[in-house]
Design an enzyme around this catalytic site. Structure first.
Site, PDB file in Angstrom:
ATOM      1  N   HIS A 129      50.757  63.356  97.935  1.00  0.00           N
ATOM      2  CA  HIS A 129      51.066  64.197  99.104  1.00  0.00           C
ATOM      3  C   HIS A 129      50.570  63.521 100.391  1.00  0.00           C
ATOM      4  CE1 HIS A 129      51.304  67.537 101.884  1.00  0.00           C
ATOM      5  NE2 HIS A 129      50.001  67.566 102.020  1.00  0.00           N
ATOM      6  N   HIS A 145      48.225  68.961  96.074  1.00  0.00           N
ATOM      7  CA  HIS A 145      47.348  68.351  97.084  1.00  0.00           C
ATOM      8  C   HIS A 145      46.593  67.154  96.502  1.00  0.00           C
ATOM      9  CE1 HIS A 145      47.853  72.240  99.336  1.00  0.00           C
ATOM     10  NE2 HIS A 145      48.047  71.329 100.273  1.00  0.00           N
TER      11      HIS A 145
END
Ligand SMILES: COc1ccc(C2=NN(C3CCN(c4nc(N)nc5sccc45)CC3)C(=O)[C@@H]3CC=CC[C@H]23)cc1OC
Ligand SMILES: [Mg+2]
Length: 366
Positions: free
Chosen positions: A91, A87
């Site tokens: 991403h 994350h």
């Protein structure tokens, strides 16, 4: 404030390599990891600038000052945690680029207004900003201040939105000052609805609602989706952004494997903290009992495939390449599910001869 911006929003070493990558920006198997390197670790700033300014000319449509927008995106990118294996800003850029591809298909092109397209792309870019690399469940279980602040409901997704909009309040970052009030209000409402729909706990209800829309959706004679109400349009956009958020398994195998390694390492890091805190380990988070292959097959079978099949119906004949890649990728992990550990009875020699080994069983199944 018309500073002369670099061609790709950020300074790059190798303009030719960057131009070559940008020429592939509309392809599904775009290599975001390579793009992160070529953009000198500014994948989100350059992706946002290339898509919104160079490819879609959306900044001009809403009187957005490009230098202000770039400054804002640098702050957003800096607030994605570089230390998160999954994350992180790459991403965010990946979901934005995937969304850009889907919104470029003729079946949806012209269906959505520029403002809706802008909202979906912007929501994708900011949808995980300041992600701590921990799940909503973990934040609630540990009474994290964010869980207290958001009362255990869509804790992360509320935080990503509040973070992104708080920066927009700062004068030198407020790129939306050129929009009229009505546009800005609608834009904000759509971005909120879209990011809140990336909360996995909303997956089943979102999928059910999209299925209802697919059944009722009248695809006009020109092959364009016909979506009447705001809710129907938002539902399809939520489906597109959510599908892009869980699109890894539909990408070329090397790219999919790279994302899988990253999410698993992020889950393991959460599991390490749960173990230290004496909490039950969350699914897929125990590095001492790895289940990577089974987890991927389970994630595909229960979540990714049902969603992408529905999206494939809605956007037919598009998304078929994603579905065939998804099946290929499923077989990759399915065929590598390790043999189940031997149970006690096989320790007795005579019993062992009676049991066909599970790999032989699997061979018979093929
Ligand atoms: C590349 O590979 C992956 C990428 C992302 C994820 C994510 N996973 N989850 C959840 C999904 C449901 N999960 C499941 N729980 C249980 N109990 N059983 C089961 S069976 C199958 C799943 C499952 C929990 C995690 C998240 O919320 C992330 C944040 C937002 C979007 C998707 C992200 C997962 C990947 O591979 C697994
Ligand atoms: Mg998220």
């Amino acid at each position: 404030l018309k500073g002369n911006l670099p061609k790709f929003g950020v300074e790059v070493e190798d303009e030719d390599a960057m131009s070559l990558m940008v020429s592939q920006i509309n392809t599904w198997n775009f290599d975001l990891f390579k793009f992160a390197v070529i953009s000198k670790d500014h994948p989100l700033v350059s992706m946002a600038y290339v898509i919104l300014q160079s490819e879609r000319n959306l900044l001009r449509s809403y009187n957005v000052d490009p230098p202000t927008f770039i400054k804002y995106m640098f702050v957003i990118e800096a607030n994605y945690h570089k230390t998160n294996p999954y994350h992180n800003a790459t991403h965010g850029a990946d979901v934005m680029q995937s969304c850009h591809v889907l919104l470029g298909y003729s079946v949806v092109e012209q269906v959505f207004t520029d403002l809706e397209v802008f909202a979906a792309l912007f929501a994708s870019a900011i949808h995980d900003v300041d992600h701590p690399g921990l799940s909503n469940q973990f934040l609630s279980n540990t009474s994290n201040e964010l869980a207290i602040l958001y009362n255990d409901h869509a804790v992360l997704e509320n935080h990503h939105l509040a973070t992104a909009f708080k920066f927009l309040q700062e004068d030198e970052l407020n790129w939306a000052s050129g929009m009229d009030d009505k546009q800005r209000q609608l834009f904000r409402k759509m971005v909120i609805d879209l990011v809140l729909a990336t909360d996995m706990s909303k997956h089943l209800s979102l999928l059910a609602d999209i299925k209802t829309t697919v059944e009722s959706s009248k695809v006009a004679h020109n092959g364009k989706l016909v979506l009447e109400s705001y809710n129907e349009r938002m539902l399809v956009l939520q489906g597109i952004v959510h599908s892009c958020d869980i699109s890894s398994a539909t990408k070329a195998l090397p790219i999919y494997k790279a994302w899988t390694e990253r999410i698993i390492e992020e889950f393991y890091q959460q599991g390490d903290r749960e173990r230290d805190l004496g909490l039950n380990l969350s699914p897929m988070c125990d590095r001492q009992n790895p289940s990577i292959e089974k987890s991927q097959v389970g994630f595909i079978d229960f979540i990714v495939l049902p969603l992408w099949e529905t999206l494939g119906e809605l956007m037919f004949p598009y998304c078929q390449e994603m579905l065939s890649q998804l099946n290929e990728n499923r077989m990759y992990y399915f065929s590598r599910i390790p043999e189940s550990p031997r149970c006690s009875i096989t320790d007795e020699p005579e019993e062992r001869n009676n049991l066909i080994s599970s790999s032989e069983k699997r061979k018979n199944l093929r």
